[in-house]
Design a protein around this motif. Sequence first.
Motif, PDB file in Angstrom:
ATOM      1  N   GLN A   5       0.742  -1.136  -0.358  1.00  0.00           N
ATOM      2  CA  GLN A   5       0.086  -0.291   0.148  1.00  0.00           C
ATOM      3  C   GLN A   5       0.735   1.109  -0.041  1.00  0.00           C
ATOM      4  N   CYS A  22      -2.715   0.537  -3.874  1.00  0.00           N
ATOM      5  CA  CYS A  22      -2.429  -0.893  -3.413  1.00  0.00           C
ATOM      6  C   CYS A  22      -2.010  -2.055  -4.684  1.00  0.00           C
ATOM      7  N   CYS A  88      -5.658  -2.039   2.355  1.00  0.00           N
ATOM      8  CA  CYS A  88      -6.469  -3.413   1.004  1.00  0.00           C
ATOM      9  C   CYS A  88      -6.007  -4.464   1.807  1.00  0.00           C
ATOM     10  N   GLY A 102      -2.613  -5.831   3.541  1.00  0.00           N
ATOM     11  CA  GLY A 102      -1.389  -4.521   3.599  1.00  0.00           C
ATOM     12  C   GLY A 102      -0.768  -4.122   4.545  1.00  0.00           C
TER      13      GLY A 102
END
Lengths: 111, 113
Positions: A5, A22, A88, A102
């Motif tokens: 990310q 992401c 994400c 992430g």
Amino acid sequence: QQPVQSPQAVILREGEDAVINCSSSKALYSVHWYRQKHGEAPVFLMILLKGGEQKGHEKISASFNEKKQQSSLYLTASQLSYSGTYFCGTESFNRDDKIIFGKGTRLHILP
Amino acid sequence: NAGVMQNPRHLVRRRGQEARLRCSPMKGHSHVYWYRQLPEEGLKFMVYLQKENIIDESGMPKERFSAEFPKEGPSILRIQQVVRGDSAAYFCASSPRDGDGYTFGSGTRLTVV
């Protein structure tokens, strides 16, 4: 593999826009977005499936480019309530049915 | 609908003791996932279960950690002989089917002293 990310952190003034990215090194089936406030549980925002679709949730929308294995979350006219950490999560193309998250993007909205 | 229920919210254990974390998924959700979160870090996948089956435990340490989701009752994450490094927030999530978004519980904050 854990998705990457960017940025790691963002500080905005209320009403400004932000984009959180992401990316994954693996072929993806879906991308999920969640927001977590300090000391609370992550809250589901949206899921994007392969096909390059774009989805919206109030003033928060996202896109998914399956060819590039990338997704972006767009926060428009940010509100104080948008503060938190955005994660994400990706599900690989082989449909192993688990989401790998992430490290998160910390978003702080100033009045 | 009460959502995903986790208990206890906070758990303190001395080194060497056992920790049992419970998770009741949302009604109608048959998929349960456990994640671990350290301060200022992301959610690290541990295990994915369906009723009476462990589907994927690739994120769980081979020793001291186990998980179950029996036919009746909550899912249990069990940590034997806890060490200081086990201190973390453990989140459970559930979903009704493949490909759906997850609903997370409020987490159990484990502190090992």
